[in-house]
Design a protein around this motif. Structure first.
Motif, mmCIF file in Angstrom:
data_model
loop_
_atom_site.group_PDB
_atom_site.id
_atom_site.type_symbol
_atom_site.label_atom_id
_atom_site.label_comp_id
_atom_site.label_asym_id
_atom_site.label_seq_id
_atom_site.Cartn_x
_atom_site.Cartn_y
_atom_site.Cartn_z
ATOM 1 N N ASN A 191 20.003 -57.089 -27.873
ATOM 2 C CA ASN A 191 21.236 -57.243 -27.100
ATOM 3 C C ASN A 191 21.177 -56.420 -25.815
ATOM 4 O OD1 ASN A 191 24.165 -58.102 -26.898
ATOM 5 N ND2 ASN A 191 24.379 -55.876 -26.870
ATOM 6 N N ASP A 192 20.479 -55.286 -25.881
ATOM 7 C CA ASP A 192 20.332 -54.409 -24.717
ATOM 8 C C ASP A 192 19.128 -54.776 -23.855
ATOM 9 O OD1 ASP A 192 22.530 -53.034 -25.676
ATOM 10 O OD2 ASP A 192 21.397 -51.289 -26.357
ATOM 11 N N GLY A 193 18.439 -55.867 -24.203
ATOM 12 C CA GLY A 193 17.289 -56.305 -23.421
ATOM 13 C C GLY A 193 16.001 -55.567 -23.753
ATOM 14 N N ILE A 194 15.938 -54.957 -24.936
ATOM 15 C CA ILE A 194 14.758 -54.193 -25.350
ATOM 16 C C ILE A 194 13.998 -55.007 -26.394
ATOM 17 C CG2 ILE A 194 13.948 -52.058 -26.424
ATOM 18 C CD1 ILE A 194 16.638 -50.785 -25.520
ATOM 19 N N ASN A 195 12.752 -55.361 -26.093
ATOM 20 C CA ASN A 195 11.970 -56.108 -27.079
ATOM 21 C C ASN A 195 11.410 -55.156 -28.134
ATOM 22 O OD1 ASN A 195 9.395 -55.075 -26.266
ATOM 23 N ND2 ASN A 195 9.240 -56.644 -24.684
ATOM 24 N N PHE A 196 10.832 -55.726 -29.180
ATOM 25 C CA PHE A 196 10.399 -54.923 -30.330
ATOM 26 C C PHE A 196 9.313 -53.920 -29.945
ATOM 27 C CE2 PHE A 196 9.262 -53.962 -34.661
ATOM 28 C CZ PHE A 196 10.448 -54.146 -35.342
ATOM 29 N N GLN A 197 8.365 -54.319 -29.124
ATOM 30 C CA GLN A 197 7.300 -53.395 -28.711
ATOM 31 C C GLN A 197 7.875 -52.230 -27.912
ATOM 32 O OE1 GLN A 197 3.523 -54.920 -27.114
ATOM 33 N NE2 GLN A 197 3.816 -53.536 -25.409
ATOM 34 N N ASN A 198 8.788 -52.516 -27.015
ATOM 35 C CA ASN A 198 9.407 -51.449 -26.231
ATOM 36 C C ASN A 198 10.254 -50.539 -27.115
ATOM 37 O OD1 ASN A 198 8.166 -52.698 -24.115
ATOM 38 N ND2 ASN A 198 10.030 -53.267 -23.040
ATOM 39 N N LEU A 199 10.920 -51.129 -28.100
ATOM 40 C CA LEU A 199 11.709 -50.338 -29.045
ATOM 41 C C LEU A 199 10.808 -49.363 -29.798
ATOM 42 C CD1 LEU A 199 14.399 -49.740 -30.462
ATOM 43 C CD2 LEU A 199 13.900 -51.656 -32.006
ATOM 44 N N ALA A 200 9.663 -49.836 -30.251
ATOM 45 C CA ALA A 200 8.722 -48.962 -30.961
ATOM 46 C C ALA A 200 8.254 -47.829 -30.053
ATOM 47 C CB ALA A 200 7.537 -49.768 -31.474
ATOM 48 N N GLY A 201 8.003 -48.131 -28.792
ATOM 49 C CA GLY A 201 7.615 -47.094 -27.844
ATOM 50 C C GLY A 201 8.692 -46.042 -27.679
ATOM 51 N N LEU A 202 9.943 -46.483 -27.618
ATOM 52 C CA LEU A 202 11.062 -45.544 -27.516
ATOM 53 C C LEU A 202 11.184 -44.697 -28.781
ATOM 54 C CD1 LEU A 202 13.773 -47.914 -25.994
ATOM 55 C CD2 LEU A 202 12.674 -45.978 -24.841
ATOM 56 N N MET A 203 11.034 -45.342 -29.932
ATOM 57 C CA MET A 203 11.230 -44.650 -31.203
ATOM 58 C C MET A 203 10.145 -43.614 -31.481
ATOM 59 S SD MET A 203 12.597 -47.825 -33.478
ATOM 60 C CE MET A 203 13.040 -46.873 -34.929
ATOM 61 N N THR A 204 8.943 -43.848 -30.995
ATOM 62 C CA THR A 204 7.862 -42.886 -31.213
ATOM 63 C C THR A 204 7.912 -41.740 -30.216
ATOM 64 O OG1 THR A 204 6.353 -44.103 -29.770
ATOM 65 C CG2 THR A 204 6.292 -44.636 -32.135
ATOM 66 N N GLY A 205 8.674 -41.925 -29.138
ATOM 67 C CA GLY A 205 8.726 -40.907 -28.097
ATOM 68 C C GLY A 205 7.516 -40.946 -27.181
ATOM 69 N N MET A 206 6.662 -41.929 -27.381
ATOM 70 C CA MET A 206 5.439 -42.039 -26.589
ATOM 71 C C MET A 206 5.667 -42.763 -25.274
ATOM 72 S SD MET A 206 2.804 -43.229 -29.563
ATOM 73 C CE MET A 206 1.360 -43.065 -28.534
ATOM 74 N N GLY A 207 6.681 -43.581 -25.238
ATOM 75 C CA GLY A 207 6.874 -44.459 -24.098
ATOM 76 C C GLY A 207 6.165 -45.778 -24.343
ATOM 77 N N VAL A 208 6.570 -46.767 -23.611
ATOM 78 C CA VAL A 208 6.105 -48.134 -23.842
ATOM 79 C C VAL A 208 4.606 -48.285 -23.604
ATOM 80 C CG1 VAL A 208 6.366 -50.521 -23.079
ATOM 81 C CG2 VAL A 208 8.378 -49.071 -23.337
ATOM 82 N N GLU A 209 4.115 -47.808 -22.472
ATOM 83 C CA GLU A 209 2.695 -48.000 -22.141
ATOM 84 C C GLU A 209 1.780 -47.244 -23.103
ATOM 85 O OE1 GLU A 209 1.338 -50.155 -19.939
ATOM 86 O OE2 GLU A 209 3.408 -50.847 -19.735
ATOM 87 N N ALA A 210 2.105 -45.997 -23.388
ATOM 88 C CA ALA A 210 1.270 -45.207 -24.300
ATOM 89 C C ALA A 210 1.272 -45.818 -25.699
ATOM 90 C CB ALA A 210 1.752 -43.758 -24.348
ATOM 91 N N TYR A 211 2.422 -46.306 -26.137
ATOM 92 C CA TYR A 211 2.497 -46.941 -27.456
ATOM 93 C C TYR A 211 1.639 -48.208 -27.485
ATOM 94 C CZ TYR A 211 4.186 -49.298 -31.588
ATOM 95 O OH TYR A 211 4.239 -49.945 -32.798
ATOM 96 N N ARG A 212 1.768 -49.027 -26.458
ATOM 97 C CA ARG A 212 0.992 -50.262 -26.390
ATOM 98 C C ARG A 212 -0.503 -49.954 -26.400
ATOM 99 N NH1 ARG A 212 -1.688 -52.938 -22.762
ATOM 100 N NH2 ARG A 212 -1.038 -51.618 -21.051
ATOM 101 N N ASP A 213 -0.917 -48.981 -25.604
ATOM 102 C CA ASP A 213 -2.332 -48.614 -25.549
ATOM 103 C C ASP A 213 -2.827 -48.095 -26.899
ATOM 104 O OD1 ASP A 213 -2.426 -49.397 -22.910
ATOM 105 O OD2 ASP A 213 -2.302 -47.353 -22.113
#
Length: 133
Positions: A90-112
């Motif tokens: 609803n806030d425009g956050i996809n699942f991968q970005n959500l995981a990045g936020l939840m880990t505290g790593m940020g989106v790019e670091a989480y994806r990598d």
């Protein structure tokens, strides 16, 4: 919140296992989240979050976590990741970005990290491993 000291899986770092206790605790929270699958409910929520939340008898802690978008706290308080992700969507956050936020790593670091095999098992089996350092 239920006493979880007898559950061995509570020692898994960064993990809130969605068990029967969390399911019961999070029932109204999850009902709210899944309601956001319908456009009319998203519109009502976006028009007045607090008023919309009044329909669901959540705890004060759950309500605060929703309003603050405290993603990890939502899981700790009984939220199911697949339901709470409706709030993120609803806030425009996809699942991968959500995981990045939840880990505290940020989106790019989480994806990598995920592209390179995920989080290493060493140091991540048990919270007690963190205490030994």
């Amino acid at each position: 919140m239920a006493d979880r000291s007898d559950k061995p899986y509570e020692d898994i770092p960064g993990t809130f296992v969605f068990d029967a206790d969390r399911s019961r605790e999070g029932y109204h929270l999850n009902q709210f989240c899944i309601s956001l699958r319908l456009q009319k409910n998203r519109e009502a929520f976006n028009a007045g979050e607090e008023a919309y939340l009044d329909k669901y008898p959540m705890t004060a802690e759950q309500r605060e976590a929703v309003l603050k978008r405290d993603w990890n706290r939502l899981l700790e308080l009984g939220g199911n990741i697949y339901y709470t992700s409706k709030l993120a969507a609803n806030d425009g956050i996809n699942f991968q970005n959500l995981a990045g936020l939840m880990t505290g790593m940020g989106v790019e670091a989480y994806r990598d990290m995920m592209l390179h095999g995920g989080r290493p098992i060493e140091g991540n089996r048990s919270k007690s491993e963190w205490e030994e350092e």
